[in-house]
Design a protein around this motif. Structure first.
Motif, mmCIF file in Angstrom:
data_model
loop_
_atom_site.group_PDB
_atom_site.id
_atom_site.type_symbol
_atom_site.label_atom_id
_atom_site.label_comp_id
_atom_site.label_asym_id
_atom_site.label_seq_id
_atom_site.Cartn_x
_atom_site.Cartn_y
_atom_site.Cartn_z
ATOM 1 N N ILE A 61 15.238 11.247 66.089
ATOM 2 C CA ILE A 61 15.203 13.110 66.274
ATOM 3 C C ILE A 61 15.386 13.727 65.270
ATOM 4 O O ILE A 61 14.720 15.203 65.617
ATOM 5 N N ALA A 62 16.036 13.198 64.113
ATOM 6 C CA ALA A 62 15.713 14.448 63.208
ATOM 7 C C ALA A 62 14.217 14.411 62.509
ATOM 8 O O ALA A 62 13.757 15.309 62.656
ATOM 9 N N ALA A 63 13.630 13.563 62.286
ATOM 10 C CA ALA A 63 11.955 13.905 61.750
ATOM 11 C C ALA A 63 11.682 14.579 62.827
ATOM 12 O O ALA A 63 10.888 16.031 62.542
ATOM 13 N N ILE A 64 11.421 14.344 64.431
ATOM 14 C CA ILE A 64 10.932 15.242 65.195
ATOM 15 C C ILE A 64 11.730 16.731 64.634
ATOM 16 O O ILE A 64 10.762 17.850 65.559
ATOM 17 N N SER A 65 12.767 16.960 64.593
ATOM 18 C CA SER A 65 13.382 18.495 64.809
ATOM 19 C C SER A 65 12.968 19.056 63.683
ATOM 20 O O SER A 65 12.032 19.824 63.721
ATOM 21 N N ILE A 66 12.467 18.035 62.947
ATOM 22 C CA ILE A 66 11.893 19.185 61.918
ATOM 23 C C ILE A 66 10.639 18.938 61.460
ATOM 24 O O ILE A 66 10.101 20.068 61.127
ATOM 25 N N PHE A 67 9.411 17.871 62.468
ATOM 26 C CA PHE A 67 8.206 18.183 62.739
ATOM 27 C C PHE A 67 8.309 19.908 63.086
ATOM 28 O O PHE A 67 7.416 20.857 63.425
ATOM 29 N N GLY A 68 8.972 20.255 63.946
ATOM 30 C CA GLY A 68 9.005 21.294 64.955
ATOM 31 C C GLY A 68 9.470 22.083 65.058
ATOM 32 O O GLY A 68 8.636 23.750 65.109
ATOM 33 N N GLY A 69 10.031 22.373 63.806
ATOM 34 C CA GLY A 69 10.767 24.108 63.106
ATOM 35 C C GLY A 69 9.644 23.642 62.419
ATOM 36 O O GLY A 69 8.660 25.044 62.133
ATOM 37 N N PHE A 70 8.738 22.263 61.697
ATOM 38 C CA PHE A 70 7.845 22.912 60.847
ATOM 39 C C PHE A 70 5.824 23.414 61.843
ATOM 40 O O PHE A 70 5.508 24.463 61.586
ATOM 41 N N LEU A 71 6.448 22.798 62.678
ATOM 42 C CA LEU A 71 5.340 23.261 63.477
ATOM 43 C C LEU A 71 5.537 24.560 64.449
ATOM 44 O O LEU A 71 4.587 25.449 64.449
ATOM 45 N N PHE A 72 6.910 25.556 64.406
ATOM 46 C CA PHE A 72 7.030 26.501 64.515
ATOM 47 C C PHE A 72 6.214 27.985 63.731
ATOM 48 O O PHE A 72 5.914 28.367 63.984
ATOM 49 N N LEU A 107 4.514 27.004 61.089
ATOM 50 C CA LEU A 107 2.859 26.801 61.453
ATOM 51 C C LEU A 107 2.467 28.113 62.680
ATOM 52 O O LEU A 107 1.266 28.696 61.392
ATOM 53 N N LEU A 108 2.839 27.788 63.798
ATOM 54 C CA LEU A 108 2.039 28.720 64.115
ATOM 55 C C LEU A 108 2.279 30.401 63.993
ATOM 56 O O LEU A 108 2.044 31.430 64.681
ATOM 57 N N ALA A 109 3.422 30.394 63.804
ATOM 58 C CA ALA A 109 4.169 31.516 63.113
ATOM 59 C C ALA A 109 3.154 32.117 62.328
ATOM 60 O O ALA A 109 2.219 33.672 61.839
ATOM 61 N N ILE A 110 2.447 31.305 61.175
ATOM 62 C CA ILE A 110 1.975 31.809 60.155
ATOM 63 C C ILE A 110 -0.308 31.720 60.764
ATOM 64 O O ILE A 110 -0.743 32.398 60.291
ATOM 65 N N ILE A 111 0.079 30.753 61.760
ATOM 66 C CA ILE A 111 -1.667 31.023 62.341
ATOM 67 C C ILE A 111 -1.687 32.358 62.731
ATOM 68 O O ILE A 111 -2.530 33.257 62.870
ATOM 69 N N TYR A 112 -0.086 32.364 63.314
ATOM 70 C CA TYR A 112 -0.390 34.381 64.343
ATOM 71 C C TYR A 112 -0.870 35.161 63.769
ATOM 72 O O TYR A 112 -0.942 35.556 63.932
ATOM 73 N N SER A 113 0.181 35.391 62.600
ATOM 74 C CA SER A 113 -0.154 36.473 61.169
ATOM 75 C C SER A 113 -1.147 36.648 60.731
ATOM 76 O O SER A 113 -1.477 37.502 60.443
ATOM 77 N N GLN A 114 -1.919 35.299 60.680
ATOM 78 C CA GLN A 114 -3.102 35.231 60.236
ATOM 79 C C GLN A 114 -4.259 35.738 60.575
ATOM 80 O O GLN A 114 -5.250 35.513 60.818
ATOM 81 N N ILE A 115 -4.270 35.943 62.565
ATOM 82 C CA ILE A 115 -5.635 35.909 62.860
ATOM 83 C C ILE A 115 -6.197 37.586 63.068
ATOM 84 O O ILE A 115 -7.306 37.605 62.995
ATOM 85 N N ASP A 116 -5.215 38.524 63.110
ATOM 86 C CA ASP A 116 -5.988 39.315 62.962
ATOM 87 C C ASP A 116 -6.773 39.156 61.470
ATOM 88 O O ASP A 116 -8.068 40.032 61.694
ATOM 89 N N LYS A 117 -6.823 38.945 60.170
ATOM 90 C CA LYS A 117 -7.106 38.514 59.427
ATOM 91 C C LYS A 117 -8.047 38.067 59.225
ATOM 92 O O LYS A 117 -9.124 37.853 58.956
ATOM 93 N N ILE A 118 -8.041 37.000 60.435
ATOM 94 C CA ILE A 118 -9.676 36.119 60.314
ATOM 95 C C ILE A 118 -10.366 37.366 61.299
ATOM 96 O O ILE A 118 -11.789 36.660 61.116
ATOM 97 N N ARG A 119 -10.431 37.903 62.268
ATOM 98 C CA ARG A 119 -10.937 38.348 62.643
ATOM 99 C C ARG A 119 -12.035 40.109 62.509
ATOM 100 O O ARG A 119 -13.157 39.772 62.484
ATOM 101 N N THR A 120 -11.077 39.959 61.277
ATOM 102 C CA THR A 120 -11.503 41.015 60.633
ATOM 103 C C THR A 120 -12.785 40.294 59.221
ATOM 104 O O THR A 120 -13.485 41.242 59.181
#
Length: 178
Positions: A62-73, A75-88
């Motif tokens: 549970i601890a490991a999955i929770s850490i990975f889940g937080g990491f993935l959230f 990462l998702l936020a980082i990718i979302y913030s970089q989408i506009d940069k990637i598109r330009t």
């Protein structure tokens, strides 16, 4: 009301990313089917056959999955913030592979976040003590199989995300060198 928490689209989109790249077919690529469906089912079945007990490892899982889940959230936020940069990026329009990878990475990360939520819930259920005779044994075995299946699927999808991010970054670095 339930449309706000409907995760069906995330799951369907994830399995659509398991098609052969560039293929118009809607079917899952054979080797991806073996890796992402058959292998986790086999491991889940073997865990039941060998009477594997996760009870000692539930807290750590549970601890490991929770850490990975937080990491993935994150990462998702980082990718979302970089989408506009990637598109330009001037090379982005010319590079269909980058478009596909950005979209599929987003889908795969979302799916893995959903898996982490289900894993935590099913691990908590597995660790709970129920007392209703023989039904308890079947429930415990079913939860063991579900947890093993989800753990393997989570790990494989995490590796797929890592590989796709690596390919995307490598391709981006190669285009910037030229």
């Amino acid at each position: 009301m339930l449309s706000r928490i409907n995760i069906g689209k995330i799951i369907i989109d994830h399995f659509r990313t398991l098609r052969r790249l560039g293929s118009k077919s809607k079917k899952i690529y054979f080797w991806d089917f073996i890796l992402f469906i058959v292998l986790p089912i086999l491991i889940a079945a073997i865990s039941i056959f060998l009477d594997f007990d996760l009870s000692k490892h539930v807290n750590n899982l549970i601890a490991a999955i929770s850490i990975f889940g937080g990491f993935l959230f994150n990462l998702l936020a980082i990718i979302y913030s970089q989408i506009d940069k990637i598109r330009t990026d001037a090379d982005f329009e010319d590079n269909e592979l980058k478009k596909v990878f950005v979209k599929e990475i987003h889908i795969n990360i979302s799916f893995n976040i959903v898996l982490s939520i289900f894993l935590v819930l099913t691990l908590l259920l597995y660790s709970a003590e129920f007392n209703f005779g023989y039904g308890y044994i079947y429930l415990k075995q079913s939860l063991l199989a579900i947890n093993c299946f989800l753990l393997v699927l989570f790990g494989l999808t995490l590796l797929m995300v890592l590989n796709r991010v690596h390919i995307l970054l490598k391709k981006d670095l190669e285009t910037k060198k030229n």
